[in-house]
Design a protein around this motif. Structure first.
Motif, PDB file in Angstrom:
ATOM      1  N   ASN A 103     -46.887-142.878 -42.142  1.00 48.95           N
ATOM      2  CA  ASN A 103     -48.343-142.832 -41.981  1.00 48.95           C
ATOM      3  C   ASN A 103     -48.948-144.150 -42.388  1.00 48.95           C
ATOM      4  O   ASN A 103     -48.900-144.529 -43.566  1.00 48.95           O
ATOM      5  N   GLN A 104     -49.518-144.866 -41.421  1.00 49.54           N
ATOM      6  CA  GLN A 104     -50.107-146.163 -41.747  1.00 49.54           C
ATOM      7  C   GLN A 104     -51.415-146.034 -42.511  1.00 49.54           C
ATOM      8  O   GLN A 104     -51.977-147.035 -42.967  1.00 49.54           O
ATOM      9  N   HIS A 105     -51.904-144.806 -42.674  1.00 49.09           N
ATOM     10  CA  HIS A 105     -53.122-144.572 -43.449  1.00 49.09           C
ATOM     11  C   HIS A 105     -52.808-143.887 -44.782  1.00 49.09           C
ATOM     12  O   HIS A 105     -53.685-143.258 -45.381  1.00 49.09           O
ATOM     13  N   HIS A 106     -51.580-144.041 -45.226  1.00 53.03           N
ATOM     14  CA  HIS A 106     -51.222-143.481 -46.531  1.00 53.03           C
ATOM     15  C   HIS A 106     -52.077-144.142 -47.614  1.00 53.03           C
ATOM     16  O   HIS A 106     -52.313-145.357 -47.586  1.00 53.03           O
ATOM     17  N   PRO A 107     -52.557-143.342 -48.582  1.00 51.58           N
ATOM     18  CA  PRO A 107     -53.446-143.908 -49.618  1.00 51.58           C
ATOM     19  C   PRO A 107     -52.887-145.131 -50.336  1.00 51.58           C
ATOM     20  O   PRO A 107     -53.629-146.069 -50.642  1.00 51.58           O
ATOM     21  N   TRP A 108     -51.567-145.140 -50.609  1.00 52.62           N
ATOM     22  CA  TRP A 108     -51.006-146.281 -51.328  1.00 52.62           C
ATOM     23  C   TRP A 108     -51.021-147.547 -50.475  1.00 52.62           C
ATOM     24  O   TRP A 108     -51.290-148.652 -50.963  1.00 52.62           O
ATOM     25  N   LEU A 109     -50.742-147.389 -49.183  1.00 55.03           N
ATOM     26  CA  LEU A 109     -50.800-148.550 -48.297  1.00 55.03           C
ATOM     27  C   LEU A 109     -52.241-149.039 -48.153  1.00 55.03           C
ATOM     28  O   LEU A 109     -52.502-150.249 -48.152  1.00 55.03           O
ATOM     29  N   PHE A 158     -53.140-151.157 -51.099  1.00 53.41           N
ATOM     30  CA  PHE A 158     -52.628-152.530 -50.997  1.00 53.41           C
ATOM     31  C   PHE A 158     -53.465-153.356 -50.015  1.00 53.41           C
ATOM     32  O   PHE A 158     -53.713-154.542 -50.241  1.00 53.41           O
ATOM     33  N   ILE A 159     -53.894-152.720 -48.917  1.00 59.54           N
ATOM     34  CA  ILE A 159     -54.752-153.422 -47.964  1.00 59.54           C
ATOM     35  C   ILE A 159     -56.099-153.733 -48.610  1.00 59.54           C
ATOM     36  O   ILE A 159     -56.661-154.817 -48.415  1.00 59.54           O
ATOM     37  N   PHE A 160     -56.593-152.794 -49.400  1.00 55.25           N
ATOM     38  CA  PHE A 160     -57.872-152.986 -50.072  1.00 55.25           C
ATOM     39  C   PHE A 160     -57.842-154.193 -51.010  1.00 55.25           C
ATOM     40  O   PHE A 160     -58.773-155.019 -51.012  1.00 55.25           O
ATOM     41  N   ILE A 161     -56.789-154.322 -51.799  1.00 54.44           N
ATOM     42  CA  ILE A 161     -56.700-155.473 -52.710  1.00 54.44           C
ATOM     43  C   ILE A 161     -56.283-156.746 -51.963  1.00 54.44           C
ATOM     44  O   ILE A 161     -56.372-157.842 -52.517  1.00 54.44           O
TER      45      ILE A 161
END
Length: 444
Positions: A349-355, A358-361
């Protein structure tokens, strides 16, 4: 109270550049995302992409306005803080400075037309065409100003007679040995950083539970840009390393704490330097990697700092900024790759919260890498303002009001640092994407 004019002038120049580079980077990168997104919306007849282009264009206008203010300040400070440098070399960098200003006006004219002609054409393709000059103007502006910095690192296009720079060849000065790597790196990192800043904002909304297709499309188009430009950034970083090995070996040696000339030179990651003994603790050395970075050959000889006069050594703390730039760049590239692995592998899932975290930071980290890279570049050139020809101390002003200027501009930057985020938040929170889509009768 007595203040060191050289230190204050360097500090004021640093603050101005550090602040300006934030807006300049996004100002260069954002037009290409606006252009591509609107084109996709037209080709696919997808209103989500059209709205993305509209909203990004609104924010871009505000960022450009602030970038103009800080960019103008830099031009003024060149003459006010470094008059001896401008007196000697001003006629050598005058052409790219003029062309940079022309490129900005070119961009600004078409940006105004672009903003005020939405929905004015029966064929939306004609409106999209107006975005192309904006892309060209913003990137050309970065190109021309980067040639000025490149010239300061590898001066060319003149001869010296009685201490004066004569027989000036402006085009030779512009297209000096540093220009290809400098321009390529500036442009690709601007596109990469902007992609991650936009993706970071989108990831924030997705983490807040706004899982509408509009946000998913926004994230996807941003991550495509991140993946493409992270590859080119890594490639340009390799070219930049080879340029330094040939033209500025002392900067490369300082960035790597490489003191002895040797073959099979190791690439040092991390570490703490003892300033007295010049011994490195806790660092990780990769055998022959520096030789490969410099010359593509493991057995190649890399010049060490001890081959240069100690008073001409760049500040050794640039190693830390060099490492920050490298580590951050590799992390951003890894996040981009992981996103698309998750996108194409159905079980992931490319929308996994952990990923998404990482995109957010990734946005702040990309900007940190930009700042670190510029510090490494500019501080790594010291003690020269014009490498090999003029020391920074010889180019500084003799005026005594630099401290007052520092306080004045610091106050301005603090005010802008507060106002710009507030204005952007209010601009987009008052008219959310959902609200605009609903008004246009578009189902999310």
């Amino acid at each position: 109270m007595e203040f060191d004019t050289l230190l204050l002038s360097r500090l004021l120049t640093f603050l101005t550049l550090a602040f300006h580079i934030i807006f300049a980077t996004i100002g260069v990168g954002l037009p290409i995302y606006i252009c591509l997104t609107e084109l996709i919306g037209i080709k696919r007849k997808d209103p989500h992409y059209n709205l993305l282009a509209r909203r990004w264009a609104r924010g871009y206008t505000i960022l450009v306005a602030v970038g103009v203010v800080t960019g103008t300040i830099i031009g003024l400070q060149l003459s006010l803080l470094w008059p001896s440098f401008m007196q000697k070399a001003g006629h050598l960098i005058g052409l790219p400075l003029f062309l940079e200003t022309f490129a900005f006006f070119f961009e600004a004219i078409f940006l105004g037309i672009y903003l005020y002609t939405w929905d004015r054409f029966s064929n939306p393709f004609f409106h999209w065409l107006l975005s192309i000059p904006v892309v060209i103007g913003s990137s050309a502006s970065a190109f021309f100003i980067s040639t000025v910095n490149a010239f300061m690192n590898t001066p060319r296009g003149f001869v010296i007679e009685n201490g004066n720079f004569l027989n000036v060849q402006p085009l030779v000065a512009m297209f000096n040995p540093a220009t290809p790597t400098k321009v390529a790196h500036v442009l690709t990192t601007a596109y990469l950083t902007t992609g991650f800043v936009l993706a970071s904002v989108t990831a924030y909304f997705l983490l807040r539970g706004k899982s509408h297709v509009y946000y998913k499309k926004a994230l996807h188009i941003c991550m495509i840009g991140c993946l493409v430009f992270s590859f080119f950034t890594v490639l340009n970083g390799d070219f930049a390393g080879k340029f330094l090995a040939k033209y500025q070996p002392e900067k490369l040696a300082a960035a790597e704490w490489h003191f002895e000339t040797e073959t099979h030179a190791k690439l040092l990651l991390g570490g703490i330097l003892d300033p007295d003994t010049l011994e490195v603790k806790y660092g990780i050395g990769i055998p022959a990697a520096l030789s490969i970075l410099a010359f593509n050959v493991p057995s190649a000889e890399v010049i060490g700092l001890n081959d240069f006069p100690r008073d001409l050594w760049p500040p050794l703390y640039i190693h830390y900024f060099f490492n920050i730039m490298i580590f951050t760049g590799m992390l951003l590239a890894a996040v981009s790759v992981i996103y698309f692995v998750c996108h194409y592998v159905k079980r992931l899932n490319q929308h996994h919260p952990w990923l998404l975290r990482f995109i957010f930071i990734g946005g702040p980290l990309a900007m940190l890498a930009i700042e670190s890279g510029w510090i490494m570049t500019e501080v790594g050139r010291q003690p020269w303002i014009l490498v090999g020809y003029m020391l920074t101390a010889d180019g500084v002003t003799t005026a005594g009001e630099v401290f007052e200027m520092l306080i004045l501009f610091l106050s301005l930057y603090l005010a802008l640092a507060i106002l710009v985020p507030v204005i952007l938040v209010r601009l987009f929170s008052k008219k959310s994407a959902e609200t605009e889509l609903e008004k246009r009768g578009i189902i999310l």
